[in-house]
Scaffold this motif. Structure first.
Motif, PDB file in Angstrom:
ATOM      1  N   GLY A  99      25.537  17.381  69.881  1.00 27.42           N
ATOM      2  CA  GLY A  99      25.891  18.338  68.849  1.00 27.42           C
ATOM      3  C   GLY A  99      25.665  19.791  69.226  1.00 27.42           C
ATOM      4  O   GLY A  99      25.824  20.678  68.383  1.00 27.42           O
ATOM      5  N   GLY A 100      25.300  20.034  70.470  1.00 28.94           N
ATOM      6  CA  GLY A 100      25.028  21.409  70.880  1.00 28.94           C
ATOM      7  C   GLY A 100      26.231  22.134  71.440  1.00 28.94           C
ATOM      8  O   GLY A 100      26.143  23.309  71.813  1.00 28.94           O
ATOM      9  N   GLU A 101      27.380  21.440  71.483  1.00 28.50           N
ATOM     10  CA  GLU A 101      28.565  22.052  72.091  1.00 28.50           C
ATOM     11  C   GLU A 101      29.029  23.297  71.342  1.00 28.50           C
ATOM     12  O   GLU A 101      29.471  24.270  71.960  1.00 28.50           O
ATOM     13  N   ALA A 102      28.925  23.292  70.017  1.00 32.17           N
ATOM     14  CA  ALA A 102      29.376  24.445  69.234  1.00 32.17           C
ATOM     15  C   ALA A 102      28.534  25.681  69.541  1.00 32.17           C
ATOM     16  O   ALA A 102      29.060  26.785  69.712  1.00 32.17           O
ATOM     17  N   SER A 103      27.228  25.503  69.623  1.00 32.23           N
ATOM     18  CA  SER A 103      26.339  26.618  69.958  1.00 32.23           C
ATOM     19  C   SER A 103      26.624  27.124  71.369  1.00 32.23           C
ATOM     20  O   SER A 103      26.662  28.331  71.619  1.00 32.23           O
ATOM     21  N   ALA A 104      26.825  26.194  72.293  1.00 28.40           N
ATOM     22  CA  ALA A 104      27.129  26.575  73.672  1.00 28.40           C
ATOM     23  C   ALA A 104      28.430  27.371  73.738  1.00 28.40           C
ATOM     24  O   ALA A 104      28.519  28.379  74.450  1.00 28.40           O
ATOM     25  N   LEU A 105      29.436  26.940  72.972  1.00 30.74           N
ATOM     26  CA  LEU A 105      30.726  27.619  72.977  1.00 30.74           C
ATOM     27  C   LEU A 105      30.597  29.045  72.445  1.00 30.74           C
ATOM     28  O   LEU A 105      31.205  29.975  72.984  1.00 30.74           O
ATOM     29  N   ARG A 106      29.808  29.234  71.395  1.00 33.34           N
ATOM     30  CA  ARG A 106      29.625  30.568  70.843  1.00 33.34           C
ATOM     31  C   ARG A 106      28.972  31.492  71.872  1.00 33.34           C
ATOM     32  O   ARG A 106      29.370  32.650  72.026  1.00 33.34           O
ATOM     33  N   LEU A 107      27.990  30.981  72.587  1.00 33.23           N
ATOM     34  CA  LEU A 107      27.325  31.796  73.601  1.00 33.23           C
ATOM     35  C   LEU A 107      28.244  32.060  74.793  1.00 33.23           C
ATOM     36  O   LEU A 107      28.158  33.117  75.427  1.00 33.23           O
ATOM     37  N   VAL A 108      29.106  31.094  75.096  1.00 37.67           N
ATOM     38  CA  VAL A 108      30.083  31.311  76.164  1.00 37.67           C
ATOM     39  C   VAL A 108      31.020  32.456  75.797  1.00 37.67           C
ATOM     40  O   VAL A 108      31.336  33.316  76.634  1.00 37.67           O
ATOM     41  N   VAL A 109      31.462  32.499  74.546  1.00 35.57           N
ATOM     42  CA  VAL A 109      32.332  33.590  74.087  1.00 35.57           C
ATOM     43  C   VAL A 109      31.630  34.928  74.233  1.00 35.57           C
ATOM     44  O   VAL A 109      32.208  35.904  74.733  1.00 35.57           O
ATOM     45  N   ILE A 110      30.367  34.991  73.823  1.00 37.91           N
ATOM     46  CA  ILE A 110      29.593  36.228  73.967  1.00 37.91           C
ATOM     47  C   ILE A 110      29.485  36.624  75.435  1.00 37.91           C
ATOM     48  O   ILE A 110      29.657  37.800  75.797  1.00 37.91           O
ATOM     49  N   SER A 111      29.216  35.660  76.299  1.00 37.53           N
ATOM     50  CA  SER A 111      29.080  35.932  77.738  1.00 37.53           C
ATOM     51  C   SER A 111      30.373  36.468  78.324  1.00 37.53           C
ATOM     52  O   SER A 111      30.365  37.420  79.115  1.00 37.53           O
ATOM     53  N   VAL A 112      31.492  35.846  77.964  1.00 36.02           N
ATOM     54  CA  VAL A 112      32.793  36.281  78.486  1.00 36.02           C
ATOM     55  C   VAL A 112      33.106  37.700  78.029  1.00 36.02           C
ATOM     56  O   VAL A 112      33.568  38.540  78.822  1.00 36.02           O
ATOM     57  N   LEU A 113      32.844  38.008  76.773  1.00 30.62           N
ATOM     58  CA  LEU A 113      33.116  39.347  76.250  1.00 30.62           C
ATOM     59  C   LEU A 113      32.278  40.402  76.966  1.00 30.62           C
ATOM     60  O   LEU A 113      32.784  41.471  77.337  1.00 30.62           O
ATOM     61  N   ILE A 114      31.012  40.109  77.190  1.00 28.41           N
ATOM     62  CA  ILE A 114      30.139  41.062  77.878  1.00 28.41           C
ATOM     63  C   ILE A 114      30.587  41.247  79.327  1.00 28.41           C
ATOM     64  O   ILE A 114      30.674  42.372  79.831  1.00 28.41           O
ATOM     65  N   ALA A 115      30.891  40.141  80.000  1.00 18.54           N
ATOM     66  CA  ALA A 115      31.294  40.216  81.411  1.00 18.54           C
ATOM     67  C   ALA A 115      32.612  40.974  81.573  1.00 18.54           C
ATOM     68  O   ALA A 115      32.743  41.834  82.442  1.00 18.54           O
ATOM     69  N   MET A 116      33.595  40.661  80.735  1.00 20.98           N
ATOM     70  CA  MET A 116      34.888  41.332  80.830  1.00 20.98           C
ATOM     71  C   MET A 116      34.762  42.823  80.510  1.00 20.98           C
ATOM     72  O   MET A 116      35.356  43.673  81.172  1.00 20.98           O
ATOM     73  N   GLY A 117      33.973  43.136  79.496  1.00 14.30           N
ATOM     74  CA  GLY A 117      33.759  44.536  79.158  1.00 14.30           C
ATOM     75  C   GLY A 117      33.119  45.300  80.302  1.00 14.30           C
ATOM     76  O   GLY A 117      33.510  46.435  80.611  1.00 14.30           O
ATOM     77  N   ALA A 118      32.137  44.678  80.952  1.00 17.21           N
ATOM     78  CA  ALA A 118      31.466  45.327  82.071  1.00 17.21           C
ATOM     79  C   ALA A 118      32.402  45.527  83.258  1.00 17.21           C
ATOM     80  O   ALA A 118      32.409  46.589  83.895  1.00 17.21           O
ATOM     81  N   LEU A 119      33.221  44.519  83.554  1.00 16.04           N
ATOM     82  CA  LEU A 119      34.144  44.625  84.688  1.00 16.04           C
ATOM     83  C   LEU A 119      35.207  45.698  84.452  1.00 16.04           C
ATOM     84  O   LEU A 119      35.536  46.476  85.355  1.00 16.04           O
ATOM     85  N   VAL A 120      35.739  45.744  83.252  1.00 20.47           N
ATOM     86  CA  VAL A 120      36.751  46.754  82.932  1.00 20.47           C
ATOM     87  C   VAL A 120      36.153  48.152  83.021  1.00 20.47           C
ATOM     88  O   VAL A 120      36.746  49.069  83.616  1.00 20.47           O
ATOM     89  N   LEU A 121      34.980  48.334  82.451  1.00 19.63           N
ATOM     90  CA  LEU A 121      34.331  49.641  82.490  1.00 19.63           C
ATOM     91  C   LEU A 121      34.001  50.047  83.921  1.00 19.63           C
ATOM     92  O   LEU A 121      34.180  51.212  84.309  1.00 19.63           O
ATOM     93  N   SER A 122      33.545  49.087  84.717  1.00 22.77           N
ATOM     94  CA  SER A 122      33.237  49.368  86.118  1.00 22.77           C
ATOM     95  C   SER A 122      34.478  49.791  86.887  1.00 22.77           C
ATOM     96  O   SER A 122      34.443  50.725  87.696  1.00 22.77           O
TER      97      SER A 122
END
Length: 231
Positions: free
Chosen positions: A194-217
């Protein structure tokens, strides 16, 4: 705020804290090492360059294990830090910051080194002929020109620190509320039913942070190139 549970927010907040400290502490050393590699010729330069980039090619678990052997509570450096300053790194968030800083260090050095190599040495020499010290020349001539590259390197290092998993979990384990960062939390949630939903939410947060950092860089790197090219 209801998008994440309190446990998930704790992991995000700890990741931001760890990544921020990792970046702040590693950046001054990265600038110094990048300047040495870009401006100096000496015996062992390639060895230094190899050591700097070693975390990029070593398995992260190996890096974490080496940190444990060096900075563990009973390890030589770790014991000295504890006895002298009362500082404990292994299985603490401070150790997570150290591991994340080491893993992001090569990216910082590379970005800053490229920025320094793009600066015409004649500009620095001209300032030196006017009587300015090397430190003053760097602070007033070199640093302003490479500032976008420094920022880009810091952002890349921060993004790498946010995503660091192998070295961190080996060195500081995966303790909820203490050392559990975003990647560690995702891993933990995937191990329970039952932890897949929590993992997915954190994955979304991780992707947003990573993409934002790469674009800004990327934006800052282009600005640095234009600025140096027009100098």
């Amino acid at each position: 705020m209801d998008f994440l549970s309190p446990e998930e927010w704790t992991a995000v907040a700890l990741s931001l804290r760890v990544s921020l400290w990792a970046t702040v502490l590693a950046l001054p050393l990265a600038i110094a090492v990048a300047w040495v590699l870009a401006r100096k010729e000496f015996w062992g330069k390639q060895l230094l360059n190899g050591v700097v980039h070693l975390p990029l090619i070593l398995p992260p678990v190996v890096t974490g294990y080496l940190l444990l052997l060096t900075f563990g509570r009973r390890a030589p450096v770790g014991a000295w830090l504890y006895e002298t300053f009362g500082l404990v790194l292994a299985f603490r968030w401070t150790g997570a910051a150290l591991a994340a800083g080491i893993m992001g260090f090569p990216l910082m050095v590379r970005a800053i080194r490229l920025a320094i190599e793009g600066v015409d040495p004649k500009l620095e020499q001209a300032a030196s002929t006017l009587g300015a010290s090397k430190i003053w020349v760097f602070a007033t001539v070199t640093l302003p020109l490479i500032l976008p590259g420094v920022i880009a390197g810091a952002i890349l290092g921060f993004a790498k620190a946010m995503g660091e998993f192998g070295a961190t979990i080996t060195f500081v384990s995966n303790i909820p509320g203490a050392t559990q960062t975003l990647p560690s939390a995702i891993y933990a949630f995937l191990q329970v039913p039952g932890g897949e939903a929590s993992a997915l939410r954190l994955v979304v947060i991780s992707v947003l942070i990573a993409m934002g950092a790469l674009v800004l860089s990327e934006v800052l790197a282009r600005r640095a190139a234009k600025r140096v090219g027009g100098a």
